[in-house]
Structures are given as structure tokens and as C-alpha cells.
Scaffold this motif. Structure first.
Motif, PDB file in Angstrom:
ATOM      1  N   THR A  40     -94.731  16.313 -62.476  1.00 17.19           N
ATOM      2  CA  THR A  40     -95.223  16.267 -61.096  1.00 17.19           C
ATOM      3  C   THR A  40     -95.407  14.820 -60.632  1.00 17.19           C
ATOM      4  O   THR A  40     -94.981  14.445 -59.539  1.00 17.19           O
TER       5      THR A  40
ATOM      6  N   PHE B 233     -92.060  13.044 -60.351  1.00 15.51           N
ATOM      7  CA  PHE B 233     -91.312  13.525 -59.187  1.00 15.51           C
ATOM      8  C   PHE B 233     -91.855  12.896 -57.907  1.00 15.51           C
ATOM      9  O   PHE B 233     -91.092  12.439 -57.056  1.00 15.51           O
TER      10      PHE B 233
ATOM     11  N   TRP C  67     -90.706   9.391 -57.681  1.00  9.00           N
ATOM     12  CA  TRP C  67     -89.258   9.349 -57.398  1.00  9.00           C
ATOM     13  C   TRP C  67     -88.988   9.676 -55.928  1.00  9.00           C
ATOM     14  O   TRP C  67     -88.214   9.024 -55.243  1.00  9.00           O
ATOM     15  N   GLN C  68     -89.724  10.671 -55.423  1.00  6.98           N
ATOM     16  CA  GLN C  68     -89.520  11.114 -54.042  1.00  6.98           C
ATOM     17  C   GLN C  68     -89.874  10.004 -53.066  1.00  6.98           C
ATOM     18  O   GLN C  68     -89.184   9.778 -52.084  1.00  6.98           O
TER      19      GLN C  68
ATOM     20  N   ASN D 123     -93.580  20.221 -67.560  1.00  9.59           N
ATOM     21  CA  ASN D 123     -94.466  19.316 -66.847  1.00  9.59           C
ATOM     22  C   ASN D 123     -95.272  18.422 -67.784  1.00  9.59           C
ATOM     23  O   ASN D 123     -95.337  17.217 -67.599  1.00  9.59           O
TER      24      ASN D 123
ATOM     25  N   MET E  52     -86.922  15.744 -64.765  1.00 11.43           N
ATOM     26  CA  MET E  52     -86.418  14.707 -63.850  1.00 11.43           C
ATOM     27  C   MET E  52     -84.895  14.618 -63.915  1.00 11.43           C
ATOM     28  O   MET E  52     -84.251  14.323 -62.904  1.00 11.43           O
TER      29      MET E  52
ATOM     30  N   VAL F 293     -83.657  17.158 -61.592  1.00 11.46           N
ATOM     31  CA  VAL F 293     -83.857  16.701 -60.208  1.00 11.46           C
ATOM     32  C   VAL F 293     -82.758  15.730 -59.812  1.00 11.46           C
ATOM     33  O   VAL F 293     -82.116  15.873 -58.763  1.00 11.46           O
TER      34      VAL F 293
ATOM     35  N   LEU G  81     -90.310  20.466 -55.724  1.00 15.31           N
ATOM     36  CA  LEU G  81     -90.942  20.890 -56.972  1.00 15.31           C
ATOM     37  C   LEU G  81     -92.016  21.924 -56.680  1.00 15.31           C
ATOM     38  O   LEU G  81     -92.747  21.818 -55.691  1.00 15.31           O
TER      39      LEU G  81
END
Lengths: 767, 182
Positions: free
Chosen positions: A495, A498, A501-502, A527, A535, A538, A550
Motif C-alpha cells: 500500500t 503503491f 509510486w502513484q 501487502n 508492485m 502494478v 489498489l
């Protein structure tokens, strides 16, 4: 090789550990089986499996035939009372006798009476699990009647005084060497009996004399139809033919669930039984009988000929009660083919003396011991890991892992009431019914609670849990085997990674519309333990132009389900399914990188969700990561090889792929190993049913040795495939990953990690 | 009987292949008493006693020349039955998928001869081969009333793997030879 003493020194006898009511007996049986019986069981079940795969391929409508068999069985069990009435009439009209025995004692008393009426001194008997269940031999022998078991395996067991370890091949646990030694010790033959041929010939000569002088023949029955009163008996050796033809009196003993309504109903079972069991297109002999036979009886020993007589004894012994048990009822559909035993990774290393009770064994055995005996006797059903390999092999489509979960749940209730369990259960988040389960189950069933805390306090928590005193304490308190290292919790979770990264991605990317929308399911294992494989998924999906989000990180019920905590699992399942439904309705596909969770959504939720429409929706819309990718590329006509060229995978093209058990068992899902081959990799795929870890199974002190024994076969395959030059090991399942890492001491990768590394490599990715 | 009307020659090849896979041997022979006699003599010899169960399905005339041989026993006593080495029966059907021959268990002793002998020679009319086991149970091929009351589907010689390796010839014959009348 074995850590246990050799056969001759091993003093636990199978009969002493047949009744698994106590946990201690179960452990003892496991020790005995691993030491003495494992190797022949593994070898023989593997032969059955290979033959089964070949045999069912010759049935062109195999799946439809299974549906037909299931439908017939459902109907048959539904209308069992009326079938009994019809059958009684049919049998009596043709001069036979019919008896419905309410329990074992009733059946035994009746059979004894029949034998005495015919002044029987010797009864020859073919294999009948029902007669084992009711302990018929002891009763007849007690009354001075000699009983000769004539199936060679049953003959061996009679000589050795052991219970069957397999429902079709009851002496599957004995190697030729151990049979040879047994015969030597008991019979003192003049010539040594070494080969299978010698041993068979020796037993045949003993038994031929019995056949020719027997007063009564006792058989079982594989199927009976009510309409014509046909008794179907399937065999390879010819002993059933002898038992039903040579003596003047024939008694057939079978469970009352063996009746199907009509003559035509027999065919699917005849076509499915041998292929599913021993893997033969048909057994050597399929006897289709309407006894009493019309041919005159024999007089091989000069005694006067007697009139032929036939008795059909059907045994209830709990079966009619089982019919009213909404869950265990399904075990009554079983045709006793043994496919579920042979394909079971636990059975393969233990056999039925450990993974079995007093009569019945394997995955299906628990329901039978509970139904015809008592719930405690089904204790061995806790050996079912839920791997689901049996599900697609069952010719009547019984969901055997679910039956075992139900037994597990009921055993939890039976064992429960401990204050510590109630306290921890509440603390860790179990639903009220499941707080009865033992402390160990509260721990494994509420893994999410620990993972959250463990991650929050990582790396300190990892350091502590790795300490030897702590490992021994954990073993004592929650049954976590001290030889296992708990996988390290990650501070920087999926989490968190992510989100970071986002953030970076929003800055760099434009506002280009992305029609394909994926909700990646962030399971607790990915997780907290392996965020890097999440990842990787993703990044690969994103690189292909897919909009990836996610999910939350809910406890989805897998852990609770594996501990038989059904109420807790169902609560979690319903919550998760409702949340995901909102996303599905908005056009998102649910992509699940962890195969055990994918299997949960596609299969196990059927038993947990209150709403079947919701289950179907979730089933249709959840996909594995590689599976989704395949669909997406095909739909968009993007050639796979162009993007993921094996030549660009930095560690090289040699892979070892291990398929996760529950994923393989889903059916209709692409073989990831084959996909990697298509990309140009040199792939060796594992040939085991399961890695043996199976979630928490391999972590438990009780089952650690079983788990490692199962794993051993996989580790060996990896070493063999490696040769001088280690391959990159790939598997989707996180628990497979931990098992393999412990077995071969090197890192293992998720398929998406391999694909991501190709994309990230020099010159890789999309142009 | 219906099968001959629905016969498909493809089933014969399939039958032969499956029977051989089940470790039986198959020999195709002509449709005449002389052809049958010569095949039986070749398989069973002219000196050793041979039990012949009177046919339940094939015309008895077909066996007439063979029946006259001096080593052929048609009405055995129980001792002969229990100790015979070679036994001949007819079969009322064959199954293409599995290579099985279907032998009736009747007063004609086909059931016992095919069990007690060490070597079983089964005579089967190729036109009574049906594709699958289920076809014995469907009126499409066999009217139920025409089926023998008791019968056995024999798929190769008797066998066991209980003694740690595959052994052929346990309580039943160790050899099954099928004479297929084309």
C-alpha cells in the motif's frame, strides 16, 4: 534418509493408531506412516494418477458424464426410501433375500444367522469396505466360522492384522519387500518368496483351496439398481467371480447409499469407476449379476450339491441420518473410486493409516468416519490442507476440501471452551462461534491481525520472532514449529509503495484516457510480506496502458477458512465481496496476484457468500495477474513475445516453474509455465500436486514433517532441473515461495516479477 | 439383436487395439465352422483336454467340427472344471473402447470356464461389437430382455498389483485369446 528407525524397529502398529479421536494418536500415526509406509504409497498413487489421466482422456464426454453421475446420485440419495422398497420387492420376487440393517451389529447378527442357517464353516470374502466398517469378520470368527479374505491385498492385511490404508488398494502401504518378509515370518515357505509372481502364486494356491470348499461367499457391491436389482461388482483378480460363483450361498453386503434408481443409471458409474480409480479403461472384470445364479452349484469336494441362495444386506449405520446433514450428505454421493486419495499430496506421503480412520481414508474419509462413526474419529481430516487438487478429479464432483472445512469447524466446537482460546479469539477478531477454536487456530486464522502489528513494528518484530527462545515459545503457545522462520514483515508495505509510486506517476503522466481498469487486490500476504511482487504487477499493467488501482487490505477469509473458522471466514468473505461488487459494477476487473486468494474468490466463496449471484459476479470478474494480462494482450492484438522477450530477462532464459495447487485446481486457467515457454524461456515445470506448505499447514508443529516430506519431491525436481546451473525459480503462491526458499535456499519470484524485469531491462518495454 | 444392424467396421480396429492394450491377444478369423475349428486347434492343440462351454449366443453349429475332437470336453465334472488349463467360450458382445468381451454366466458354464481356466479363448462375432460400455445399458443397442441375466465384462487376463508389481494370472486366467469372427 529417514530420521526414523527402520521398519523392523518401528513398534507402532497401524491398528493401534486407527482411531484418531485423540490428537496424540494422530501424531503417532503420522510418525509411523512417514517412517514405514510413505515410499510405497507415493510410488503407487503416482502410478494410479498417471493411468487415470490417460484413461479419462479416452472418454470423450468425460465432463458431461461426471455431471450425469452427480445428477443420478443426487436423485438416488433423495429417493432412497422408495428405492429400498422397490429393490426389496425385486430381489424377493426372484428368490433372493433382502435385509436392511440399521447398524453394524444388526447387519452382523443377520449375516451370522444366515451363515449358521446354511451350516457354514468357511466363508470366502471379497473386498468390502462396508464389511470393514461393521467389523463383520470378528463376529463370524467369534462364532467359529473361518473367514478367508480373497482379495490379495485384503489377504495380506488379514495376515498382518492391519486395517486398509486405501479404499481401493487396501495394502498400498506395503512394499513388495515388506510383504515378502511378512509371508516368510508367518508361513515359513520352503522356497523364498521374492518376486510379485512368487507371492501371488503362493497366495493363489492357498485361496484356490478355500474357494473350492467354501460354504458361503461374501461380497460387497459397487452399485445396485433398484429397478432390476442388478449387482455390479468390479475387480481385477477374479476373486469376486470366485466368491459369487463357487460357493452355493452368496451374501452381498453394501452401504444403502449404493442404490441408484434405474438400470440405465448404472452405465455412467461403470464407465467412470475404473478410469477414476486405478486408471484402467475398465477393470479386468465387471460382473453384472442378478443372483441367485441359475446355474447349478458345484461340488468340488464331494459334498452334495446345495441349492443356490442369495442375500442382499444393505447397511444404514448412520447413512440415512447423514442424508439430513446438509453438508455431510454430499459424501453419500461417493462411489469409492479413490481418485481423491491418489491425487492428494498429503495422502501421497502418508497413506491412509495416518490420513484415515478405522475404515475410511483420505480426503473423503473424514466425512465417512464422522457419518458412520463419530465426529472425533474424523480428527485426521485436519490433515486436509485445502489444496483442492481432488476437486476436479472426483467423478461425482464432491467438494471434498469443503467437507473437511466443515468437519474442522465442528471439531473446533467440540474441542473448544478453553478460556484462553475465548480470550484470544475475541482479541484477534474471530466471530463468536469461532472463539471456541484452540489458541493455535486463533493465531493462524487471524493472521491479518498479526501481520498488521508485525509490519508496524518491523524490523524489530522480525528480529524478535527470529530469536530461538521466542520460536520455542511460539511453538508451545500457538503450535508454530520452531524449525520454521516466520516470513519477515515489511515496514514499507505494498500500500505504501503503491501510494509513493502513484504520486510520482501523476506528476509525469498526461491525462490520456485509459479504458481498461483494474483493481489490484492487495491481499495481506502480498501487502505485508512481498510488496515487491505486487508492485511488479502494478508496473507491468501500467506500462501496457491499463488504469491500475489498489484495493484496501482486508482479511479476505482464507486464513480463517483454513482453520475451520467458518463463521469468521464467511463474515470476512461477505464484507470483501460487497466491497468488490461496487468496483465490478463500475467496470473494474479484479486482478489477484496471490493464487490462494484468487481461488478463494473463484471457488471457495461459493460456500461462504450469502448471495450466489454475487459469487458468480465475483467469479467471472476476478482474474490472476498473468491471466488478465493474457486476455488483455489478445483482445488488443498485442503479440506477447514482442513485449516480453525471454532474451531480455537479465538472469537468463532457464526457468523452473511451480504451479500453485489451488490455482491449478480451478480449471480453465492458463498454464503459466506454458506461457513462459511461449515467450522463449527454457522452462521446467514441477510435477508435484502441491509444495506442501499450503498456507499455515507447514508452519504447524503437528504437520511440519508432513509438509517437508511433500516439499522434498519438489526440491528434488528443482535440483534435478538445475543441473550445474541454477534456474530462476518462479511461482505465484507466497506460501509456495516460502517453502521453496527454505528447501533450496535461494530467492523465488512471482511471474509478474519476471515480466517486470524484462520490461525494465535495457531495450525492453513498449516502444 | 440390434448390434449387427448398427455395426461400424471402425469399431473392430478400435476393439483390437484396446484388447491388446489390456494384454489380450486377438486373431481375426473367417465366418465358418472350419475356420473356427482350425483357429481353435491352433490355439488349444489337439492333445491336451480343452473345456468348451456350450455357446449362449453364437449358433452351436459353428462349433460342431471342433466339438467332435477327442480332446474337447463339453460336459465337465466339477473336478475337470476346477483343474482345466484351457477353456473356450463364446461372447455375446465386445466393447470397442475397452477391448472387453462380454461372457454370460449361465448353466452353459461360460462364466465358470472363463474363470477357472488358466487360458481363456473367447469367440466373438465382430458384428456384436458396440462402441462403449454404456451401450450395453441402452435400448439403442441392446434390448434389456435380450441381455443375459448374469454376465461379466472381461478386459484382458486377471491381474493384480497388490504384491508390489503387476502380475497377470491371479484367480482367473493369465491369458485371454480372442477369436474375432469377421
Amino acid at each position: 534418509m529417514s530420521q526414523y528407525p527402520a521398519d523392523a524397529d518401528f513398534r507402532i502398529k497401524p491398528r493401534e493408531v486407527a482411531d484418531k479421536s485423540s490428537r496424540e494418536t494422530l501424531s503417532k500415526a503420522i510418525r509411523m506412516a512417514l517412517a514405514v509406509e510413505s515410499e510405497p504409497v507415493r510410488r503407487n498413487t503416482n502410478t494410479f494418477n498417471q493411468n487415470r489421466y490417460t484413461a479419462v482422456r479416452t472418454i470423450d464426454d468425460y465432463e458431461a458424464l461426471k455431471d450425469r453421475a452427480r445428477a443420478i446420485k443426487e436423485k438416488a440419495i433423495e429417493q432412497i426410501e422408495s428405492s429400498v422398497a422397490v429393490l426389496r420387492k425385486v430381489i424377493e420376487e426372484r428368490g433372493g433375500h433382502f435385509y436392511l440393517a440399521k447398524d453394524g451389529a444388526d447387519a452382523n447378527a443377520y449375516i451370522l444367522e444366515v451363515c449358521q442357517k446354511h451350516q457354514a464353516k468357511l466363508a470366502v470374502k471379497s473386498k468390502s469396505m462396508t464389511s470393514e466398517e461393521i467389523r463383520l469378520n470378528g463376529v463370524l470368527e467369534g462364532a467359529g466360522i473361518e473367514v478367508a479374505e480373497t482379495d490379495l491385498a485384503e489377504f495380506i492385511l488379514q495376515v498382518a492384522d492391519e486395517q486398509p490404508s486405501h479404499i481401493v488398494a487396501p495394502a498400498i502401504h506395503r512394499s513388495r519387500e515388506r510383504i515378502s518378509k511378512l509371508f516368510k515370518d508367518v508361513f515359513h515357505p520352503e522356497q523364498p518368496l521374492e518376486t510379485g509372481e512368487d507371492l501371488t502364486k503362493f497366495a493363489r494356491e492357498i485361496l484356490r483351496r478355500k474357494f473350492l470348499t467354501a460354504d458361503v461367499g461374501i461380497s460387497g457391491a459397487n452399485i445396485i439398481d433398484a429397478e432390476t436389482g442388478t449387482i455390479v461388482l468390479v475387480e481385477n483378480e477374479g476373486n469376486i467371480r470366485m466368491v459369487t460363483q463357487a460357493p452355493p450361498v452368496h451374501i452381498a453386503v453394501a452401504g444403502v447409499e449404493k442404490i441408484v434408481p434405474h438400470w440405465e443409471d448404472l452405465a455412467p458409474f461403470i464407465e467412470l469407476l475404473a478410469p477414476s480409480g486405478t486408471g484402467q479403461p475398465l477393470s479386468q472384470y465387471t460382473n453384472i449379476l442378478h443372483p441367485p445364479l441359475k446355474m447349478p452349484s458345484f461340488s468340488f469336494d464331494g459334498r452334495p450339491r446345495r441349492e443356490r441362495a442369495f442375500y442382499l444386506v444393505l447397511v444404514d449405520n448412520g447413512r440415512l441420518r447423514m442424508r439430513h446433514d446438509t453438508e455431510l450428505k454430499r459424501a453419500l454421493y461417493c462411489m469409492r473410486c479413490s481418485a481423491c486419495l491418489n491425487v492428494c499430496p498429503v495422502f501421497q506421503v502418508l497413506g491412509g493409516h495416518a490420513f484415515g480412520g478405522e475404515t475410511y481414508s483420505g480426503g473423503i474419509g473424514g466425512a465417512w468416519e464422522a457419518g458412520t462413526g463419530s465426529l472425533e474419529k474424523a480428527r485426521f481430516s485436519e490433515l486436509c490442507t485445502g489444496c483442492s487438487r481432488c476437486v476436479r478429479q472426483c467423478p461425482v464432483r464432491i467438494d471434498i476440501p469443503w467437507l473437511n472445512t466443515v468437519l474442522h469447524d465442528r471439531l473446533n466446537q467440540l474441542d473448544g471452551k478453553g478460556a484462553a482460546a475465548l480470550f484470544f479469539g475475541k482479541l484477534f477478531g474471530s466471530e463468536s462461534r469461532d472463539r471456541e477454536a484452540g489458541v493455535e487456530k486463533q493465531f493462524f486464522g487471524n493472521y491479518a491481525t498479526f501481520a498488521k502489528a508485525g509490519s508496524a513494528f518491523a524490523p524489530l518484530s522480525n528480529g524478535i520472532s527470529a530469536l530461538s527462545p521466542v520460536r520455542h515459545l511460539m511453538e508451545k503457545m500457538v503450535g508454530l514449529d520452531h524449525r520454521r522462520r516466520l516470513p519477515a514483515f515489511q515496514k514499507n508495505t505494498f500500500t505504501k509503495k503503491f501510494a509513493a509510486w502513484q504520486k510520482g506517476r501523476e506528476k509525469s503522466s498526461g491525462g490520456k484516457a485509459r479504458p481498461a481498469k483494474v483493481l489490484l487486490f492487495a491481499d495481506i500476504y502480498t501487502n505485508f510480506l512481498h510488496p515487491e511482487s505486487g508492485m511488479a504487477a502494478v508496473k507491468v499493467l501500467d506500462a501496457l496502458g491499463i488504469d491500475v488501482r489498489l484495493s484496501d487490505v482486508p482479511a479476505e477469509g482464507r486464513a480463517a477458512l483454513s482453520q475451520g473458522m467458518v463463521e469468521t471466514a464467511a463474515r470476512r468473505a461477505n464484507r470483501v465481496a460487497h466491497d468488490l461488487e461496487n468496483e465490478i459494477d463500475r467496470g473494474w476487473k479484479i486482478v489477484v496476484p496471490e493464487p490462494s486468494v484468487l481461488a478463494l474468490f473463484r471457488r471457495d466463496y461459493k460456500n461462504l457468500l450469502n448471495n450466489n449471484t454475487l459469487f458468480e459476479k465475483l467469479r467471472e470478474n476476478s482474474l490472476g495477474a498473468v491471466e488478465y494480462l493474457g486476455h488483455y494482450l489478445t483482445e488488443n492484438k498485442i503479440p506477447l513475445q514482442a513485449i516480453f522477450d525471454a532474451n531480455r530477462f537479465p538472469p537468463g532464459k532457464r526457468l523452473f516453474y511451480h504451479g500453485h495447487c489451488q490455482r491449478k485446481s480451478l480449471g480453465g486457467i492458463p498454464d503459466e509455465g506454458a506461457l513462459f515457454t511461449e515467450l522463449g524461456f527454457d522452462v521446467v515445470s514441477s510435477k508435484v500436486e502441491c509444495c506442501g506448505m499450503a498456507g499455515s499447514f507447514g508452519y504447524k508443529k503437528e504437520f511440519y514433517d508432513v509438509s517437508m516430506k511433500i516439499g522434498e519431491a519438489l526440491f528434488q525436481q528443482i535440483r534435478l532441473a538445475d543441473g550445474e546451473n541454477p534456474r530462476t525459480i518462479v511461482t505465484g503462491g507466497i506460501s509456495c515461495r516460502h517453502q521453496i526458499e527454505e528447501g533450496v535456499h535461494r530467492p523465488v519470484f512471482h511471474p509478474m516479477e519476471v515480466l517486470e524485469k524484462i520490461l525494465a531491462a535495457e531495450g525492453g518495454g513498449l516502444s | 439383436m440390434k448390434p449387427s444392424e448398427m455395426f461400424d467396421p471402425k469399431w473392430v480396429d478400435r476393439f483390437v487395439k484396446a484388447a491388446e492394450a489390456a494384454a489380450a491377444t486377438v486373431e481375426r478369423i473367417g465366418r465358418s465352422p472350419e475356420a473356427l475349428k482350425s483357429a481353435l486347434v491352433q490355439a488349444a492343440g489337439e492333445t491336451e483336454p480343452v473345456l468348451l462351454a456350450e455357446p449362449d449366443f453364437l449358433p452351436p453349429e459353428l462349433f460342431a467340427p471342433f466339438r467332435e475332437l477327442s480332446n474337447v470336453i463339453t460336459h465337465p465334472d466339477d473336478k475337470q472344471l476346477a483343474s482345466v488349463r484351457i477353456g473356450v467360450t463364446d461372447a455375446f458382445a465386445g466393447i470397442a473402447r475397452t477391448g472387453s468381451v462380454c461372457v454370460s454366466i449361465s448353466k452353459n458354464l461360460g462364466g465358470s470356464v472363463s474363470l477357472f481356466a488358466r487360458e481363456h479363448i473367447a469367440v466373438l462375432d465382430a458384428r456384436s461389437i458396440v462402441p462403449r460400455p454404456r451401450d450395453l445399458f441402452s435400448n439403442h443397442y441392446f434390448q434389456r430382455e435380450r441381455l443375459p441375466e448374469n454376465f461379466v465384462l472381461i478386459t484382458g487376463p486377471s491381474a493384480t498389483a497388490d504384491m508390489g508389481e503387476l502380475v497377470r494370472g491371479v484367480h482367473g486366467p493369465g491369458r485371454v485369446h480372442i477369436l474375432l469372427i469377421i
